[in-house]
Design a protein around this motif. Structure first.
Motif, PDB file in Angstrom:
ATOM      1  N   VAL A   1      -0.819  -3.709 -11.810  1.00  0.00           N
ATOM      2  CA  VAL A   1      -1.894  -4.600 -11.986  1.00  0.00           C
ATOM      3  C   VAL A   1      -2.549  -4.940 -10.576  1.00  0.00           C
ATOM      4  N   LEU A   2      -3.868  -5.482 -10.422  1.00  0.00           N
ATOM      5  CA  LEU A   2      -4.391  -5.599  -9.163  1.00  0.00           C
ATOM      6  C   LEU A   2      -3.586  -6.586  -8.296  1.00  0.00           C
ATOM      7  N   SER A   3      -3.095  -7.411  -8.600  1.00  0.00           N
ATOM      8  CA  SER A   3      -2.119  -8.409  -7.822  1.00  0.00           C
ATOM      9  C   SER A   3      -0.858  -7.732  -7.199  1.00  0.00           C
ATOM     10  N   ALA A   4      -0.893  -6.672  -7.671  1.00  0.00           N
ATOM     11  CA  ALA A   4       0.426  -5.974  -7.039  1.00  0.00           C
ATOM     12  C   ALA A   4       0.306  -4.896  -5.913  1.00  0.00           C
ATOM     13  N   THR A   5      -1.173  -4.727  -5.555  1.00  0.00           N
ATOM     14  CA  THR A   5      -1.820  -3.672  -4.817  1.00  0.00           C
ATOM     15  C   THR A   5      -1.542  -4.337  -3.201  1.00  0.00           C
TER      16      THR A   5
ATOM     17  N   SER B   1     -19.749  -5.556  -2.953  1.00  0.00           N
ATOM     18  CA  SER B   1     -19.602  -7.042  -2.569  1.00  0.00           C
ATOM     19  C   SER B   1     -18.338  -7.500  -2.331  1.00  0.00           C
ATOM     20  N   ARG B   2     -18.024  -8.485  -1.492  1.00  0.00           N
ATOM     21  CA  ARG B   2     -16.682  -8.907  -1.390  1.00  0.00           C
ATOM     22  C   ARG B   2     -16.284  -9.985  -2.504  1.00  0.00           C
ATOM     23  N   VAL B   3     -15.339  -9.788  -3.119  1.00  0.00           N
ATOM     24  CA  VAL B   3     -15.115 -10.815  -4.228  1.00  0.00           C
ATOM     25  C   VAL B   3     -13.617 -11.363  -4.118  1.00  0.00           C
ATOM     26  N   ALA B   4     -13.290 -12.704  -4.167  1.00  0.00           N
ATOM     27  CA  ALA B   4     -12.243 -13.130  -4.183  1.00  0.00           C
ATOM     28  C   ALA B   4     -11.673 -13.449  -5.554  1.00  0.00           C
ATOM     29  N   ILE B   5     -10.673 -13.062  -6.005  1.00  0.00           N
ATOM     30  CA  ILE B   5     -10.194 -13.687  -7.545  1.00  0.00           C
ATOM     31  C   ILE B   5      -8.679 -14.328  -7.412  1.00  0.00           C
ATOM     32  N   GLY B   6      -8.678 -15.444  -8.091  1.00  0.00           N
ATOM     33  CA  GLY B   6      -7.058 -15.853  -8.123  1.00  0.00           C
ATOM     34  C   GLY B   6      -6.212 -14.753  -8.845  1.00  0.00           C
ATOM     35  N   ARG B   7      -4.971 -15.204  -8.553  1.00  0.00           N
ATOM     36  CA  ARG B   7      -3.771 -14.128  -8.817  1.00  0.00           C
ATOM     37  C   ARG B   7      -3.611 -14.088 -10.449  1.00  0.00           C
ATOM     38  N   GLY B   8      -3.869 -15.161 -11.112  1.00  0.00           N
ATOM     39  CA  GLY B   8      -3.919 -15.143 -12.600  1.00  0.00           C
ATOM     40  C   GLY B   8      -4.654 -14.198 -13.127  1.00  0.00           C
ATOM     41  N   MET B   9      -6.236 -14.201 -12.627  1.00  0.00           N
ATOM     42  CA  MET B   9      -7.145 -13.134 -13.045  1.00  0.00           C
ATOM     43  C   MET B   9      -6.679 -11.743 -12.665  1.00  0.00           C
TER      44      MET B   9
ATOM     45  N   GLY C   1       0.517 -15.245  -0.674  1.00  0.00           N
ATOM     46  CA  GLY C   1       0.014 -15.947  -1.815  1.00  0.00           C
ATOM     47  C   GLY C   1      -1.451 -15.972  -1.875  1.00  0.00           C
ATOM     48  N   GLY C   2      -2.104 -16.891  -2.484  1.00  0.00           N
ATOM     49  CA  GLY C   2      -3.626 -17.017  -2.601  1.00  0.00           C
ATOM     50  C   GLY C   2      -4.468 -15.965  -3.329  1.00  0.00           C
ATOM     51  N   PRO C   3      -5.492 -15.908  -2.988  1.00  0.00           N
ATOM     52  CA  PRO C   3      -6.425 -15.076  -3.936  1.00  0.00           C
ATOM     53  C   PRO C   3      -6.373 -13.603  -3.438  1.00  0.00           C
ATOM     54  N   VAL C   4      -6.920 -13.018  -4.421  1.00  0.00           N
ATOM     55  CA  VAL C   4      -6.854 -11.275  -4.022  1.00  0.00           C
ATOM     56  C   VAL C   4      -8.336 -11.209  -3.638  1.00  0.00           C
ATOM     57  N   MET C   5      -8.508 -10.405  -2.437  1.00  0.00           N
ATOM     58  CA  MET C   5      -9.893 -10.074  -2.134  1.00  0.00           C
ATOM     59  C   MET C   5     -10.132  -8.738  -2.176  1.00  0.00           C
ATOM     60  N   VAL C   6     -11.182  -8.176  -2.770  1.00  0.00           N
ATOM     61  CA  VAL C   6     -11.674  -6.779  -3.067  1.00  0.00           C
ATOM     62  C   VAL C   6     -13.007  -6.681  -2.824  1.00  0.00           C
TER      63      VAL C   6
END
Length: 71
Positions: free
Chosen positions: A2-6, A56-64, A46-51
């Motif tokens: 999942v994206l949050s594990a990168t 574009s740069r996008v920050a999304i929450g860990r749940g997403m 912790g905190g959002p994941v930024m990609v």
């Protein structure tokens, strides 16, 4: 995976979005469609994941981020 594990600096490709219609619609509108390449800018800790996605740069929450599978 999942994206949050990168980790920062990784280049990954979106393979699937796990979730209902609302989650899929929201992520698709931000550019997270299957086959899209992403560069992880911030993902550890912790905190959002930024990609970086489609220029574009996008920050999304860990749940997403947990709903986005990548390879």
């Amino acid at each position: 995976m999942v994206l949050s594990a990168t980790k920062p600096g990784m280049e990954v490709t979106v393979t699937d979005i796990i979730g209902g219609r609302g989650v899929r619609s929201r992520l698709y509108s931000m550019g997270f469609t299957p086959g899209t390449k992403l560069t992880v800018l911030k993902g550890e800790g912790g905190g959002p994941v930024m990609v970086a996605v489609r220029g574009s740069r996008v920050a999304i929450g860990r749940g997403m981020a947990n709903k986005i599978t990548v390879e």
